[in-house]
Design an enzyme around this catalytic site. Structure first.
Site, mmCIF file in Angstrom:
data_model
loop_
_atom_site.group_PDB
_atom_site.id
_atom_site.type_symbol
_atom_site.label_atom_id
_atom_site.label_comp_id
_atom_site.label_asym_id
_atom_site.label_seq_id
_atom_site.Cartn_x
_atom_site.Cartn_y
_atom_site.Cartn_z
ATOM 1 N N GLY A 98 0.752 -1.359 -0.040
ATOM 2 C CA GLY A 98 0.166 -0.064 0.044
ATOM 3 C C GLY A 98 1.035 1.149 0.005
ATOM 4 O O GLY A 98 2.272 1.146 -0.055
ATOM 5 N N GLY A 103 3.161 1.218 3.245
ATOM 6 C CA GLY A 103 3.898 -0.293 3.886
ATOM 7 C C GLY A 103 3.568 -1.209 2.665
ATOM 8 O O GLY A 103 3.013 -1.401 1.852
ATOM 9 N N VAL A 104 4.857 -2.097 3.166
ATOM 10 C CA VAL A 104 4.633 -3.368 2.213
ATOM 11 C C VAL A 104 4.529 -4.684 3.164
ATOM 12 O O VAL A 104 5.062 -4.599 4.243
ATOM 13 C CB VAL A 104 6.165 -3.847 1.529
ATOM 14 C CG1 VAL A 104 5.948 -4.856 0.352
ATOM 15 C CG2 VAL A 104 6.293 -2.439 1.045
ATOM 16 N N LYS A 116 5.077 -6.652 8.278
ATOM 17 C CA LYS A 116 4.563 -5.371 7.531
ATOM 18 C C LYS A 116 5.876 -4.289 7.700
ATOM 19 O O LYS A 116 6.153 -4.256 8.967
ATOM 20 C CB LYS A 116 3.522 -4.648 7.972
ATOM 21 C CG LYS A 116 2.873 -3.474 7.388
ATOM 22 C CD LYS A 116 1.690 -2.798 7.532
ATOM 23 C CE LYS A 116 0.400 -3.314 7.123
ATOM 24 N NZ LYS A 116 -0.705 -2.583 7.519
ATOM 25 N N ASP A 149 -11.286 1.435 8.343
ATOM 26 C CA ASP A 149 -10.969 1.075 7.038
ATOM 27 C C ASP A 149 -11.444 -0.485 6.885
ATOM 28 O O ASP A 149 -10.721 -1.503 6.324
ATOM 29 C CB ASP A 149 -9.404 0.948 6.731
ATOM 30 C CG ASP A 149 -9.199 0.843 5.205
ATOM 31 O OD1 ASP A 149 -9.926 1.006 4.467
ATOM 32 O OD2 ASP A 149 -8.149 0.554 4.875
#
Ligand code: ADP
Ligand code: MG
Length: 353
Positions: free
Chosen positions: A31, A34-35, A56, A168
């Site tokens: 995103g 972050g990965v 993450k 979210d």
């Protein structure tokens, strides 16, 4: 027992980790902030290449996500993915990054499952195991969707009772935990902790427009903006009562309910089109129904049929979640006591075998 003493003792005795303790595997997601990778401990690499952890690497907002996960682990451990550890890793050139570690819960999010043509029977298989040979049909589909909704609302109630609003909620952030055979919530990167005043949304963070409730901000504009560090003041329960920020998540959960009932709304384009139609109806679901039902496709008709089972309790619950005004939306706790869930079919599905 004081919560802070407990937290301190826990910290003292927990293993601490560093960057070198982990071996990274396959990338699971990426995103703006972050990965996410699959990972394992270097000391005990798993037999397969895929580790039993998820890692993450997050930007500066990772600090808030670590805070939220620590809090959730202590207050409602089963609501969310099992958090292991979080720390700041200094070595990177870009000023460092936060590393967050969870247990690997399973391969499928609700989004993955919902997009399959087998949905919701693929979920039934996951919950009950392979051996089932139960009759298919709208009643059974309804039972499975009921079970998913009850698990999602249970997790949301846990978060909300802890004072956390997720902000979210969407199928991509709901994961099927293969260990507990239940759905859990993930991704607290946009969450707000209202008990201690952590209500931080970076300017560049956009709430997902597909699932966001019509109110843009979950707290009224009079609420002081987010402090950058935890301020241990009792901002809450009064503000919580006044603003009902938890109802933001309820709206999103209502849209997930809707997508499960109506296959045509499971795609992005289907959902976006629905959102447009609903806005045109001033966010009045009953008005929306009146406009679409007369010339409904078989797909839409099937959704209404499902929600009308048992005297329309499903439709009633849905309409009490997807409402324009936050204070008119049902809470997660009240929703769990809704007649929609008051059926032995739900229990049979959850606890059979
Ligand atoms: P992002 O900020 O990229 O949305 P998420 O926390 O939602 O980060 O994680 C991205 C993806 O990684 C999820 O959609 C899911 O597929 C996978 N994932 C995250 N946490 C877990 C976990 N604990 N177990 C298994 N998969 C996970
Ligand atoms: Mg996510």
């Amino acid at each position: 027992f004081d919560m802070f003493v407990l937290a301190f003792v826990e910290r003292l005795f927990r293993t601490t980790y560093r960057k070198d303790d982990f071996v990274l595997g396959k990338k699971l997601g990426e995103g703006a902030f972050g990965v996410v990778y699959r990972a394992s401990l270097a000391k005990k690499p798993s037999s397969k290449n895929d580790g039993d952890l998820v890692l993450k690497k997050a930007t500066e907002y990772g600090a808030v996500e670590i805070w939220m996960n620590e809090r959730v682990r202590r207050a409602c451990a089963n609501c969310c993915a099992d958090f292991v550890y979080g720390f700041f890793e200094n070595s990177s050139k870009k000023g460092g990054e936060y590393w967050l570690i969870w247990r690997y819960e399973g391969e499928a999010t609700l989004a993955d499952l919902m997009i399959s043509r087998e949905f919701p029977y693929n979920v039934q298989t996951l919950i009950l195991g392979e051996v089932q040979d139960l009759p298919k049909g709208i009643e059974r589909e309804n039972r499975i969707i009921q079970t998913i909704m009850s698990q999602l609302l249970f997790a949301l109630d846990g978060l909300h009772s802890t004072g956390i609003v997720h902000r979210d909620i969407k199928p991509q952030n709901v994961i099927f935990s293969e260990g507990s055979r239940t759905f859990k919530i993930i991704d607290l990167g946009a969450a707000a902790d209202l008990r201690v005043g952590i209500n931080y949304i970076p300017k560049e963070f956009l709430l997902d427009p597909r699932y966001a409730a019509p109110e843009q901000y979950i707290m009224s504009t009079q609420t002081p903006s987010a402090p950058s560090a935890p301020v241990a003041t009792a901002l809450s329960p009064v503000l919580w009562q006044l603003n009902l920020p938890d109802r933001f998540d309820i709206y999103s959960a209502g849209l997930i309910f809707l997508q499960m009932a109506f296959p045509g709304l499971r795609t992005d384009s289907g959902l976006i089109q629905f959102n447009r139609q609903l806005k045109r109806c001033d966010y009045d679901l009953s008005a929306w129904r009146k406009t679409v039902e007369p010339r409904a496709s078989p797909d839409l008709r099937k959704g209404f049929q499902l929600l009308d089972i048992d005297g329309g309790t499903g439709w009633e619950l849905l309409t009490s979640m997807v409402r324009y005004k936050a204070r008119q939306r049902i809470s997660a706790k009240t929703a769990l006591a809704h007649p929609y869930f008051d059926r032995e079919g739900l229990l049979a599905l959850s606890f059979m075998q």
